[in-house]
Enzyme design. Structure first.
Site, mmCIF file in Angstrom:
data_model
loop_
_atom_site.group_PDB
_atom_site.id
_atom_site.type_symbol
_atom_site.label_atom_id
_atom_site.label_comp_id
_atom_site.label_asym_id
_atom_site.label_seq_id
_atom_site.Cartn_x
_atom_site.Cartn_y
_atom_site.Cartn_z
ATOM 1 N N GLY A 86 -4.279 -2.036 16.292
ATOM 2 C CA GLY A 86 -4.150 -3.862 16.066
ATOM 3 C C GLY A 86 -5.469 -5.056 16.871
ATOM 4 N N CYS A 121 -6.567 4.024 17.768
ATOM 5 C CA CYS A 121 -6.331 2.810 18.713
ATOM 6 C C CYS A 121 -5.503 2.089 18.680
ATOM 7 C CB CYS A 121 -7.029 1.923 17.392
ATOM 8 S SG CYS A 121 -8.354 1.352 18.316
ATOM 9 N N GLU A 162 -10.561 6.491 10.142
ATOM 10 C CA GLU A 162 -10.759 6.032 8.962
ATOM 11 C C GLU A 162 -11.389 5.474 8.111
ATOM 12 O OE1 GLU A 162 -8.792 4.858 11.814
ATOM 13 O OE2 GLU A 162 -8.457 2.617 11.349
ATOM 14 N N GLY A 193 -12.278 -10.716 -18.661
ATOM 15 C CA GLY A 193 -13.279 -9.416 -19.453
ATOM 16 C C GLY A 193 -13.977 -8.185 -18.287
ATOM 17 N N GLY A 194 -13.428 -9.057 -17.215
ATOM 18 C CA GLY A 194 -14.129 -8.231 -15.779
ATOM 19 C C GLY A 194 -13.558 -6.647 -15.983
ATOM 20 N N VAL A 195 -13.312 -6.351 -14.671
ATOM 21 C CA VAL A 195 -12.857 -4.440 -14.668
ATOM 22 C C VAL A 195 -11.479 -5.061 -14.159
ATOM 23 C CG1 VAL A 195 -13.036 -2.128 -13.085
ATOM 24 C CG2 VAL A 195 -14.989 -3.943 -14.088
ATOM 25 N N SER A 201 -8.396 -7.130 -15.991
ATOM 26 C CA SER A 201 -8.453 -6.213 -17.729
ATOM 27 C C SER A 201 -7.712 -5.165 -17.354
ATOM 28 C CB SER A 201 -10.187 -5.338 -17.994
ATOM 29 O OG SER A 201 -10.662 -6.762 -18.384
#
Ligand code: XMP
Length: 512
Positions: free
Chosen positions: A51, A78, A170, A223-225, A228
């Site tokens: 943070g 951290c 990460e 219509g894009g991923v 949709s």
């Protein structure tokens, strides 16, 4: 399951992502979560995120003290490490040289989370981002790894199962980071690691039902991923309480609108309004040549048409959006950062924010590749799930100069030959984005015995991981020659083909 308590780091979501990759279910809650809720959630372990605050300042955030009494394993990253150290009786001080970015640490001991990864005596690469550092360990802890800037880079209390890292495991710049997190969840917390995207689907469906109740939801489908996958998931949750609106601006690629209608209406049985607004869009674009102007007109018309259609439906209680995690981060930095506007992005998802409906954003925690995995899980055809990104303003920004229906038709033909050849060569999935651009120049050519004076086009193909930077895709000349040959022979009006070899930066992916 693991609980991640968030202290506001830019990369908290990456912790969740690494755990999901390891098949471990987790949720991210603000650090202010009550002990009671945490007890109900019954996690097998807790991760305290990084943070921006400093524990050396009086009012800085703290983990609920009860988590330390719970007997659960805890990993502090951290800032999380610093608050863990402070709350358990250690000391943290500021005023040391800050460390940002890549750093090397010396492994001086062993502990459960380094098992099988880092041997004593090794030197390992990690990614740091901190100003403060621990100066005195809390009782029970020992140092496992240290760097010059962070003598307590990795600390452990194996007895109580408490761990703390000064670095960020990460992020991908910590090469063994994902495996360290996996050791924590599996070896220390005892998670089995059998959670899947199928489970996410079920959990998300339950969450959507709980949120929406009997309310009505509308969703702008492009219509894009992203939109949709959001639409199909929400439909699975609430069926006909969902209506999708597909605003067709007439600047889509060949066959795309038909495919959207076929897929969502016929295959998934989703209520879909297909509004062909191409006349309106092309009319308003007539005579406009400035790229920003084009983008603004399209963005504005899109909202107008969308609102018109949703009013016809009698309104709705919720607006569904296919917002992804990177969009969340980007919009946060876009509102606070000193960055200049390179292009005003138009995004179906980001549009009708002022409509003041409650939002349903089931993909908010996911990254693009996870959304694709979820789409496959939902049975969405590969041609949609694996599709290259396509900009909201469509072909308008691939036609420098004035946009007309004739030009859009011409470009659609060029583009579909190009993509057909890319698919046939098995290259589609290796490329981030490939498309054609219709150039506003005419050049002289010769065909048969005659002179031609026709338009030129450019082909573009890039590799990228996030669209922020991009490299040119290195086709072999034989491939390019074959595509050029087909285009010039099959598309009347085009007599010259060029290949754009500009990387980003300094170029952008789109031409406008
Ligand atoms: P640029 O051209 O800025 O594009 O390098 C980066 C990525 O963003 C896409 N793009 C857009 N996507 N609305 C979108 O939804 C837009 O207005 C827009 N403009 C560019 C572009 O296709 C590439 O993937």
């Amino acid at each position: 399951r693991i609980l991640i308590l968030d202290f506001g780091s830019q990369v908290t979501q990456l912790i969740a992502r690494r755990l999901r990759e390891a098949g471990v279910y987790c949720e991210i809650w603000p650090y202010t979560a009550s002990s009671e809720r945490i007890r109900e959630f019954a996690p097998k372990g807790i991760i305290l995120s990084g943070g921006p605050a400093s524990v050396t300042e009086g009012e800085s955030p703290r983990a609920p003290q009860e988590v330390f009494a719970s007997g659960l394993p805890i990993l502090g990253i951290c800032y999380g490490q610093q608050t863990l150290a402070t709350q358990l009786g250690g000391r943290v001080e500021g005023g040391h040289p800050a460390e940002f970015g890549r750093a090397f640490i010396d492994v001086t001991g062993e502990c459960a989370i380094t098992q099988g990864l880092w041997a004593k005596g090794a030197r390992e690469q990690v990614w740091m981002s901190h100003g403060d550092r621990i100066t005195e360990l809390p009782p029970g802890f020992r140092v496992v790894a240290s760097s010059e800037g962070a003598p307590f880079a990795l600390i452990a209390d194996d007895k109580r199962h408490y761990y703390g890292t000064m670095f960020h495991p990460e992020v991908v710049h910590t090469p063994h980071g994902g495996a360290l997190l996996q050791n924590f969840t599996k070896l220390v917390c005892g998670c089995s690691g059998d959670w899947t995207m199928g489970a996410f689907r079920q959990e998300e469906i339950a969450r959507i039902r709980a949120k929406v109740g009997k309310g009505r939801v509308i969703c702008g489908l492009s219509g894009g991923v992203d939109s949709s996958v959001a639409a199909v998931l929400i439909h699975e949750a609430i069926g006909d309480q969902l209506t999708c609106i597909y605003v067709d601006h007439g600047l889509m690629r060949a066959g795309e609108s038909e495919q959207v209608v076929r897929t969502f209406r016929d295959r998934f049985n989703i209520q879909l309004v297909h509004r062909d607004a191409s006349e309106l869009f092309l009319g308003q674009l007539s005579g406009v040549t400035d790229p920003e102007q084009k983008r603004k007109i399209i963005g504005r018309l899109f909202i107008e048409v969308f609102e018109e259609e949703q009013a016809k439906l009698g309104g709705a209680d919720f607006l569904a959006q296919g917002t992804l995690y990177p969009d969340v981060i980007e919009s946060v930095s876009a509102t606070g950062g000193p960055s200049v506007t390179i292009k005003s992005h138009h995004n179906v998802g980001g549009l009708p924010a002022h409509m003041r409906m409650q939002l349903v954003e089931p993909l908010r925690e996911l990254f693009k590749d996870e959304v694709r995995a979820l789409g496959r899980e939902l049975g969405i055809p590969e041609e949609i799930v694996g599709r290259h990104p396509f900009p909201g303003p469509g072909l308008a920004i691939r036609i420098p100069g004035e946009v007309t229906r004739e030009k859009a038709d011409l470009l659609r033909k060029v583009d579909s030959i190009y993509l057909e050849e890319i698919r046939a060569a098995g290259l589609y999935d290796a490329i981030w984005q490939a498309f054609a651009v219709l150039l506003p120049v005419r050049t002289v050519g010769v065909m048969g015995d005659g002179r031609t004076y026709d338009q030129a086009c450019a082909l573009r193909a890039v590799t990228s991981t996030d669209g922020m930077t991009a490299d040119v895709y290195p086709f072999d000349m034989g491939f390019l020659a074959r595509v050029a040959n087909r285009i010039v022979n099959e598309v009347r009006g085009i007599n010259r083909v060029t290949y754009d070899i500009t990387s980003k930066p300094p170029g952008t992916i789109e031409w406008e």
